[in-house]
Design an enzyme around this catalytic site. Structure first.
Site, PDB file in Angstrom:
ATOM      1  N   ASP A 107      36.499  18.037  19.121  1.00  0.00           N
ATOM      2  CA  ASP A 107      37.296  17.759  17.928  1.00  0.00           C
ATOM      3  C   ASP A 107      36.708  18.502  16.730  1.00  0.00           C
ATOM      4  O   ASP A 107      35.528  18.856  16.732  1.00  0.00           O
ATOM      5  CB  ASP A 107      37.281  16.251  17.610  1.00  0.00           C
ATOM      6  CG  ASP A 107      37.897  15.430  18.736  1.00  0.00           C
ATOM      7  OD1 ASP A 107      38.706  15.990  19.509  1.00  0.00           O
ATOM      8  OD2 ASP A 107      37.561  14.234  18.835  1.00  0.00           O
TER       9      ASP A 107
HETATM   10  N1  URA Z   1      35.315  12.947  22.941  1.00  0.00           N
HETATM   11  C1  URA Z   1      35.848  12.866  21.708  1.00  0.00           C
HETATM   12  O1  URA Z   1      36.348  11.827  21.316  1.00  0.00           O
HETATM   13  N2  URA Z   1      35.822  13.957  20.933  1.00  0.00           N
HETATM   14  C2  URA Z   1      35.250  15.132  21.303  1.00  0.00           C
HETATM   15  O2  URA Z   1      35.233  16.086  20.518  1.00  0.00           O
HETATM   16  C3  URA Z   1      34.685  15.192  22.578  1.00  0.00           C
HETATM   17  C4  URA Z   1      34.736  14.093  23.389  1.00  0.00           C
END
Ligand code: URA
Length: 241
Positions: A107
């Protein structure tokens, strides 16, 4: 297997400039193939077999590149975005001509280990839901994380869309009003770590990936920096293929 390509393509992929610049370089007699000066940049060569010299230096041909980046928060795991900078914008100039892309996504607000490569086959295999590549995250959680949560995650937790995750391993580093944890998951569903904690009524405040397969993020790799994988690390990823 023979890998026959145009000389100008090989040189362009090795960072010697545009096709036009390479044509000039070759015309000027600065490129040798198997000990002979060549003048035609459209000639075909096998870069694995033919010895190519540019201005007296032997070309060390690499088809694929594997970079481990410490992704900073604020950039997106994509090759292009109309609003934000991307992880590809952070790739050092010397690797730009490889046209790498991120293997999977973190993310925008997640930091840490991200693999970038131009090896489509390896990326495809690593992302396949059939290949359970373990990924370990460090996180700070709003709320008291308990052994009960660890048990729920071990048994598989049902997310907001009804999907039940594969067993995951939760290590509680510190439990309090804010907790610190490490979580290892075997798959990569959208926002998986955040949604797993939401399923047990807690919120992820900070998330960083620290391991993927045998790859580890070393503490001295600064956010935004990247390094090439070693041969051993590349082989460790190929075991998933
Ligand atoms: N899980 C998440 O919630 N976000 C990420 O970026 C990676 C794994």
């Amino acid at each position: 297997m023979a890998d026959i390509q145009r000389l100008d393509k090989v040189l362009a992929n090795s960072g010697f400039g545009t096709r036009k610049e390479i044509k000039k370089l070759v015309k000027a007699g600065r490129v040798m193939v198997d000990g002979e000066i060549v003048k035609d940049s459209s000639m075909h060569v096998d870069p694995e077999k033919n010895e190519i010299m540019v201005e007296g230096e032997k070309l060390e041909y690499k088809k694929y590149i594997y970079l481990l980046m410490n992704k900073p928060a604020g950039v997106v795991s994509a090759t292009w975005d109309n609003r934000y900078s991307t992880v590809v914008d952070l790739v050092p100039e010397e690797y730009k001509h490889f046209n790498v892309f991120p293997v999977g996504r973190l993310d925008r607000d997640t930091e840490g280990l991200l693999l970038l490569t131009n090896d489509g086959q390896l990326a495809h295999n690593l992302l396949s839901p059939k290949k359970h590549v373990p990924k370990t995250y460090y996180a700070i959680i709003d709320g008291r994380v308990t052994q009960e949560d660890a048990k729920v995650f071990k048994d598989g937790v049902t997310l907001d869309d009804g999907y039940t995750t594969l067993p995951a391993h939760l290590d509680i580093i510190r439990s309090g009003e804010r907790s610190e944890i490490q979580l290892t998951i075997m798959e990569g569903k959208f926002h998986q770590v955040k949604r797993m904690f939401e399923a047990v009524g807690k919120k992820v405040k900070y998330l960083k990936r620290i391991k993927m397969g045998d790859l580890e993020l070393e503490p001295d790799l600064k956010p935004g920096d990247c390094r090439e994988l070693s041969g051993e690390e590349i082989d460790s990823l190929k075991k998933y293929t």
